[in-house]
Design a protein around this motif. Structure first.
Motif, mmCIF file in Angstrom:
data_model
loop_
_atom_site.group_PDB
_atom_site.id
_atom_site.type_symbol
_atom_site.label_atom_id
_atom_site.label_comp_id
_atom_site.label_asym_id
_atom_site.label_seq_id
_atom_site.Cartn_x
_atom_site.Cartn_y
_atom_site.Cartn_z
ATOM 1 N N HIS A 162 0.833 -1.194 0.000
ATOM 2 C CA HIS A 162 0.000 0.000 0.000
ATOM 3 C C HIS A 162 0.871 1.248 0.000
ATOM 4 O O HIS A 162 1.869 1.322 0.724
ATOM 5 N N THR A 163 0.478 2.210 -0.798
ATOM 6 C CA THR A 163 1.235 3.453 -0.937
ATOM 7 C C THR A 163 0.448 4.634 -0.358
ATOM 8 O O THR A 163 -0.685 4.471 0.101
ATOM 9 N N ALA A 164 1.065 5.809 -0.411
ATOM 10 C CA ALA A 164 0.375 7.022 0.030
ATOM 11 C C ALA A 164 -0.876 7.271 -0.803
ATOM 12 O O ALA A 164 -1.869 7.809 -0.305
ATOM 13 N N ASN A 165 -0.860 6.882 -2.071
ATOM 14 C CA ASN A 165 -2.045 7.013 -2.918
ATOM 15 C C ASN A 165 -3.191 6.164 -2.397
ATOM 16 O O ASN A 165 -4.338 6.605 -2.346
ATOM 17 N N ASP A 166 -2.874 4.926 -2.012
ATOM 18 C CA ASP A 166 -3.901 4.031 -1.480
ATOM 19 C C ASP A 166 -4.532 4.617 -0.219
ATOM 20 O O ASP A 166 -5.753 4.546 -0.035
ATOM 21 N N ARG A 167 -3.704 5.180 0.640
ATOM 22 C CA ARG A 167 -4.232 5.742 1.886
ATOM 23 C C ARG A 167 -5.104 6.963 1.604
ATOM 24 O O ARG A 167 -6.148 7.140 2.220
ATOM 25 N N ALA A 168 -4.690 7.805 0.662
ATOM 26 C CA ALA A 168 -5.496 8.968 0.296
ATOM 27 C C ALA A 168 -6.850 8.542 -0.256
ATOM 28 O O ALA A 168 -7.891 9.124 0.078
ATOM 29 N N GLU A 169 -6.843 7.514 -1.096
ATOM 30 C CA GLU A 169 -8.106 6.993 -1.631
ATOM 31 C C GLU A 169 -9.002 6.468 -0.519
ATOM 32 O O GLU A 169 -10.217 6.693 -0.529
ATOM 33 N N THR A 170 -8.396 5.804 0.457
ATOM 34 C CA THR A 170 -9.168 5.253 1.574
ATOM 35 C C THR A 170 -9.800 6.354 2.406
ATOM 36 O O THR A 170 -10.941 6.223 2.867
ATOM 37 N N VAL A 171 -9.076 7.446 2.608
ATOM 38 C CA VAL A 171 -9.640 8.583 3.346
ATOM 39 C C VAL A 171 -10.916 9.078 2.676
ATOM 40 O O VAL A 171 -11.952 9.268 3.329
ATOM 41 N N LEU A 172 -10.868 9.285 1.367
ATOM 42 C CA LEU A 172 -12.037 9.778 0.645
ATOM 43 C C LEU A 172 -13.163 8.753 0.637
ATOM 44 O O LEU A 172 -14.334 9.098 0.837
ATOM 45 N N LEU A 173 -12.836 7.499 0.393
ATOM 46 C CA LEU A 173 -13.860 6.451 0.387
ATOM 47 C C LEU A 173 -14.578 6.389 1.733
ATOM 48 O O LEU A 173 -15.815 6.340 1.793
ATOM 49 N N ASN A 174 -13.819 6.393 2.808
ATOM 50 C CA ASN A 174 -14.423 6.288 4.133
ATOM 51 C C ASN A 174 -15.183 7.538 4.529
ATOM 52 O O ASN A 174 -16.193 7.474 5.237
ATOM 53 N N LEU A 175 -14.711 8.694 4.065
ATOM 54 C CA LEU A 175 -15.418 9.940 4.361
ATOM 55 C C LEU A 175 -16.831 9.902 3.800
ATOM 56 O O LEU A 175 -17.812 10.214 4.493
ATOM 57 N N PHE A 176 -16.948 9.479 2.546
ATOM 58 C CA PHE A 176 -18.263 9.496 1.899
ATOM 59 C C PHE A 176 -19.080 8.238 2.183
ATOM 60 O O PHE A 176 -20.254 8.179 1.821
ATOM 61 N N ARG A 177 -18.476 7.267 2.851
ATOM 62 C CA ARG A 177 -19.235 6.127 3.339
ATOM 63 C C ARG A 177 -19.734 6.364 4.763
ATOM 64 O O ARG A 177 -20.367 5.497 5.351
ATOM 65 N N GLY A 178 -19.405 7.534 5.310
ATOM 66 C CA GLY A 178 -19.849 7.858 6.655
ATOM 67 C C GLY A 178 -19.144 7.054 7.720
ATOM 68 O O GLY A 178 -19.738 6.708 8.748
#
Length: 295
Positions: free
Chosen positions: A105-121
């Motif tokens: 996992h890279t910094a890109n993966d973590r950034a994507e996870t932040v956005l995914l989890n934000l909009f999944r509540g």
């Protein structure tokens, strides 16, 4: 040289390593970097048995291990595509890998996870984008870094065509949403989202410490505590009782909070479970097939 410069940003654990290598640029770069740093390691490859090219991916990774003279472990899962395929594949993949596996996992993966989890509540826990259950030695590298490592090493990684499928939410975030953010704000969102995750993780650690001292079944204690602390106590309790580490979102906590506040007698949580209130205490129940709750 990309490899020499990037090694200082890697965090490989001590001892013999177990590397999860799919054949893509990120995991191949992780293996290249581990080899360049002089680590001994075993390469593990998990074949999900879904894509027609999966056999070619496995052969590529096996050939890489053979060329380097390192052990190779292959596991096939034979999954059926379904609406819950990603979650099922992730769970079974980790079950098939060693507990101390290194994943790419890279910094890109973590950034994507932040956005995914934000909009999944997913609340604070989700936007902290914690990366547990495995070692992530290249988490401070970007996807551009891993491509550069492969190029310098003279290795052409495999391309997974499912990564181009915009029907998959993570792919849409990766290829569309992050690009739009970069264009609108004229800034690279990857380091910003990673810094945000670090800040949230620090704040969450303090909240979790306070929440651990709170009885999540005591309505009076919950109502007397700061809302963030009480919500974290409820989230941890529901997660423990349900055994589901992914689906305790803010909507679930809000429903249970209405029970705490006396606005309703019971609330559905996750996986056919519910929380009920009686005499100032909360209880967690499993709903049977006939719609009756059993504690």
């Amino acid at each position: 040289m990309a490899i020499a410069e990037l090694l200082g940003r890697c965090s490989f654990p001590d001892g013999h390593l177990h590397l999860g290598v799919s054949g893509g640029a990120d995991s191949v770069a992780m293996a290249v970097l581990a080899r360049s740093a002089g680590h001994s390691f075993t390469i593990w490859h998990i074949d999900h048995g879904v894509r027609p090219s999966s056999a070619d991916d496995a052969a590529f990774v096996r050939d890489l291990a053979t060329a380097w003279g390192v052990p190779f472990e292959y596991r096939r899962l034979d999954l059926d595509p379904s609406a819950n395929f990603e979650a099922t594949a992730r769970r079974l993949r980790y079950e098939a890998l060693p507990d101390d596996v290194c994943v790419a996992h890279t910094a890109n993966d973590r950034a994507e996870t932040v956005l995914l989890n934000l909009f999944r509540g997913a609340g604070l826990t989700g936007t902290a984008a914690r990366m547990g259950r495995a070692h992530r030695p290249i988490l401070h590298l970007t996807r551009a870094d891993t491509v550069a490592v492969c190029a310098e090493a003279g290795v052409v990684p495999r391309h997974d065509p499912t990564n181009d499928d915009m029907a998959m939410t993570r792919n849409a975030v990766r290829h569309r949403l992050l690009r739009e953010i970069a264009e609108v704000f004229e800034v690279d969102p990857i380091p910003l989202l990673n810094r945000h995750a670090d800040l949230v993780a620090d704040a969450l650690a303090l909240i979790e410490t306070a929440a651990a001292e709170l009885d999540p079944t005591d309505v009076h204690a919950l109502r007397s505590a700061p809302r963030a602390v009480a919500s974290e106590a409820l989230r941890a309790w529901i997660q423990q009782e349900s055994g589901d580490p992914y689906r305790v979102d803010t909507a679930t906590i809000e429903r249970v909070w209405q029970v705490v506040a006396g606005e309703r007698r019971a609330a559905e949580t996750v996986g056919g479970h519910r929380v009920t209130r009686s005499k100032g205490r909360l209880s967690f129940s499993v709903t049977s097939d006939h719609g009756q709750a059993r504690t």
